[in-house]
Design a protein around this motif. Sequence first.
Motif, short mmCIF file in Angstrom:
data_model
loop_
_atom_site.label_atom_id
_atom_site.label_comp_id
_atom_site.label_asym_id
_atom_site.label_seq_id
_atom_site.Cartn_x
_atom_site.Cartn_y
_atom_site.Cartn_z
N UNK A 3 0.92 -0.93 0.01
CA UNK A 3 0.09 -0.13 0.05
C UNK A 3 0.91 1.13 -0.05
N UNK A 4 0.60 1.94 -0.79
CA UNK A 4 1.31 3.43 -0.94
C UNK A 4 0.43 4.64 -0.69
N UNK A 5 0.95 5.69 0.22
CA UNK A 5 0.26 6.53 0.59
C UNK A 5 0.02 7.86 -0.34
N UNK A 6 -1.05 8.27 -0.72
CA UNK A 6 -1.21 9.25 -1.67
C UNK A 6 -1.92 10.58 -0.94
N UNK A 7 -1.32 11.71 -0.53
CA UNK A 7 -1.74 12.57 0.18
C UNK A 7 -3.03 13.33 -0.73
N UNK A 8 -2.68 13.46 -1.91
CA UNK A 8 -3.63 14.20 -2.76
C UNK A 8 -4.93 13.27 -2.91
N UNK A 9 -4.92 12.25 -2.89
CA UNK A 9 -6.15 11.44 -2.92
C UNK A 9 -6.96 11.55 -1.61
N UNK A 10 -6.12 11.51 -0.67
CA UNK A 10 -6.64 11.71 0.73
C UNK A 10 -7.56 13.07 0.98
N UNK A 36 -8.41 7.87 4.53
CA UNK A 36 -7.49 7.01 4.70
C UNK A 36 -7.83 5.94 3.45
N UNK A 37 -9.01 5.74 3.14
CA UNK A 37 -9.22 4.69 2.09
C UNK A 37 -8.62 5.28 1.04
N UNK A 38 -8.86 6.50 0.56
CA UNK A 38 -8.53 6.96 -0.64
C UNK A 38 -6.89 7.30 -0.55
N UNK A 39 -6.33 7.55 0.72
CA UNK A 39 -5.07 7.81 0.51
C UNK A 39 -4.14 6.65 0.60
N UNK A 40 -4.60 5.66 1.06
CA UNK A 40 -4.08 4.36 0.74
C UNK A 40 -4.41 3.62 -0.70
N UNK A 41 -5.09 4.23 -1.34
CA UNK A 41 -5.40 3.78 -2.83
C UNK A 41 -6.22 2.66 -2.80
N UNK A 42 -6.99 2.50 -1.90
CA UNK A 42 -7.76 1.01 -1.60
C UNK A 42 -8.63 0.59 -2.85
N UNK A 43 -8.56 -0.63 -3.15
CA UNK A 43 -9.04 -1.00 -4.29
C UNK A 43 -10.04 -1.85 -4.12
N UNK A 44 -10.23 -2.28 -2.90
CA UNK A 44 -11.26 -3.28 -2.49
C UNK A 44 -11.80 -2.72 -1.17
N UNK A 45 -12.97 -2.03 -0.82
CA UNK A 45 -13.44 -1.39 0.38
C UNK A 45 -14.60 -2.34 0.71
#
Length: 218
Positions: A3-10, A36-45
């Motif tokens: 998992x890679x954190x994306x501050x922009x998406x978060x 958190x879900x967007x920042x971790x670029x979650x693909x299956x929530x």
Amino acid sequence: MKLVWSPEKASKAYLDTVKSCKISKESGVAELLSAMAAGWNAKFIVESWSHGGLIATSVGLAVAARNTGGRHVCIVPDEESRLEYIKAMHDMGESPSPEVLVGEAEAVMGKLVGLDFLVVDCRRWDFFRVLRFAKLSSRGAVLACKNACQRNVSWFRWNVVLERGTRVVRSVFLPVGKGLDIAYIGSNSGVASSRKSNPSRWIKHIDQQSGEEHMFRG
């Protein structure tokens, strides 16, 4: 892959959720989990929900899924909860609603392989079974218990409720809403090996109203 954190998406998911849930009584929880879900670029929530639950967190997770292009599934215990959930999401402007699966934790979670973001509501009596039977992504996952201060068990520990062999990298309790207990699961530890090599354990549950003790095979 991890998992890679994306501050922009978060940031975007946070702001979108604030806009969507501006009249929510669940202020703080929905925005935080969405970010958190967007920042971790979650693909299956995946989330658990039951009759009478607040809907803001669900809206936030739907927002996150749109930001990541991910799949969002809600599991509910019965048909009444399913209909109430769909109506509540529709009333909040979320139409069509996320996928909704009805059934007991073990049966439903067995169908959801590779999830990387899971939110359980601790008001649901079997929340620990949802966690226990979760089939996590090999790239890691984030698990969150909302309403953690209302947990109906006193023995809760991440390493007790999760599948044996699951590697909890770190966990934190946040005084947000009625308590958020969050755990980060390391990569390559999601889907555990066969249950034949991981004997099941018994989990004790005490009904807070009747005082009755129940034992469940985990």
